[in-house]
Design a protein around this motif. Structure first.
Motif, PDB file in Angstrom:
ATOM      1  N   ASP A 152       0.813  -1.220   0.000  1.00  0.00           N
ATOM      2  CA  ASP A 152       0.000   0.000   0.000  1.00  0.00           C
ATOM      3  C   ASP A 152       0.845   1.267   0.000  1.00  0.00           C
ATOM      4  N   ASP A 153       0.186   2.368  -0.374  1.00  0.00           N
ATOM      5  CA  ASP A 153       0.760   3.720  -0.345  1.00  0.00           C
ATOM      6  C   ASP A 153       1.839   3.911  -1.408  1.00  0.00           C
ATOM      7  N   HIS A 163      -5.662   2.775  -4.927  1.00  0.00           N
ATOM      8  CA  HIS A 163      -5.693   2.989  -3.463  1.00  0.00           C
ATOM      9  C   HIS A 163      -6.158   4.423  -3.190  1.00  0.00           C
ATOM     10  N   HIS A 182      -5.424  10.171  -0.643  1.00  0.00           N
ATOM     11  CA  HIS A 182      -5.011   9.578   0.638  1.00  0.00           C
ATOM     12  C   HIS A 182      -4.502  10.694   1.567  1.00  0.00           C
ATOM     13  N   PRO A 218      -8.242   3.699   1.423  1.00  0.00           N
ATOM     14  CA  PRO A 218      -7.169   4.164   2.297  1.00  0.00           C
ATOM     15  C   PRO A 218      -7.533   3.984   3.776  1.00  0.00           C
ATOM     16  N   CYS A 219      -6.617   3.410   4.536  1.00  0.00           N
ATOM     17  CA  CYS A 219      -6.808   3.152   5.970  1.00  0.00           C
ATOM     18  C   CYS A 219      -8.026   2.251   6.254  1.00  0.00           C
ATOM     19  N   HIS A 271       3.285  -2.207   3.573  1.00  0.00           N
ATOM     20  CA  HIS A 271       3.256  -0.793   3.192  1.00  0.00           C
ATOM     21  C   HIS A 271       4.663  -0.388   2.745  1.00  0.00           C
TER      22      HIS A 271
END
Ligand SMILES: [Zn+2]
Length: 299
Positions: free
Chosen positions: A10-11, A71, A75, A140-141, A243
């Motif tokens: 992610d990210d 994603h 964000h 996201p999250c 991540h």
């Protein structure tokens, strides 16, 4: 029953050269093991256009067989597509207070129209910059709402992956229990399942490389092996989470963890590795679906 394991990160697309480097090295390491990553890309991180450095790296990784999925859009905070959700709230308890404080500003975001416009903007960026059309989404999250699923359906994305089977990968954080031992939730199926608007939710098994996890290396490696063994009894698809910033926190630890899991899966005949995009395209993801999720989202 053999299981397809997915390494997701992610990210991707957010942060500077150090995050580009962590992403590239993680992907190259997986390649050396004959596996590929599923990269969840933030197309307009913090509201800024994706940097040429990220674009070059992601095109290169796409050409090497890594999978690029969506994603969110910016964000910019942890409430882009819905109110805060567990286990993000366990990682950062202040999310709950911040959401309460900003409620009047945040709640109007969560209409089908608003969320669809954000998704569409992200999809166009991924098409134009990376020549990729995402087939899966990760909120996201893990912050999601029912309108988000309606919007996903409207933009033609039928797969979402942000609910967790286990959040024990964050128990090493200073405000948590400190107990690194298997504990799975039973509020959702442990398989991909049909959820709101007929979107398939592909649950995340766990994360073992969050920042600081390397300080408890032996326990996290043992937990990862236990988790991947158990999921092979329950599901033909399993998603492992990383991540960029967690891997970059100690990349040598991340390599040892990933290398051990890959070896464990193969040596024990549990299954093998694939990307989310591949499993969606081949129909394996649909064949892995068991049951329907309960109506548990508050919004
Ligand atoms: Zn994220």
């Amino acid at each position: 029953m053999a299981t397809w394991y997915i390494w997701s990160m992610d990210d991707v697309g957010a942060g500077g050269s150090d995050m580009v480097d962590a992403t590239r090295r993680f992907c190259r390491f997986l390649e050396s093991l004959g596996a590929r990553a599923t990269l969840f890309v933030v197309p307009k991180a913090g509201g800024q256009p994706m940097s040429p450095e990220w674009i070059d790296a992601l095109r290169e990784l796409r050409d090497s067989g890594h999978d690029l999925q969506l994603h969110g859009l910016t964000h910019a905070d942890c409430y882009e597509f819905g109110p805060p959700n567990w286990p993000a709230t366990a990682i950062m308890p202040a999310f709950i207070e911040e959401f309460e404080r900003r409620k009047e500003e945040l709640l109007p975001r969560y209409t089908v129209e608003n969320l669809r416009v954000r998704m569409e903007e992200g999809i166009v960026i991924m098409q134009d910059a990376l020549d990729v059309h995402p087939t899966a989404f990760r909120a996201p999250c893990g912050a999601m709402c029912k309108a988000m699923f309606t919007a996903l359906r409207q933009v033609g994305i039928g797969y979402e992956s942000a609910m967790y089977i286990s959040g024990t990968g964050y128990e090493h954080l200073p405000h948590r229990s400190g107990v690194i031992a298997q504990r799975w939730e039973n509020n959702i199926p442990h398989t991909p399942f049909r959820w709101y608007s007929d979107v398939v939710e592909v649950p995340i098994l766990n994360e073992y490389t969050w920042r600081g996890a390397w300080q408890r290396e032996q326990e996290f490696i043992a937990l990862a092996k236990e988790d991947v063994s158990r999921i092979a009894q329950e599901s033909t698809v399993a998603v492992l989470l990383t991540h960029t910033h967690g891997v970059g926190d100690n990349i040598d630890y991340a390599f040892r963890l990933v290398g051990t899991v890959v070896e464990h899966v193969r040596a024990n005949g549990l299954g093998d590795f694939a990307t989310m995009g591949e499993l969606i395209a081949s129909g394996e993801m649909d064949r892995a679906v068991r049951g329907t999720g309960a109506d548990i989202l508050p919004l």
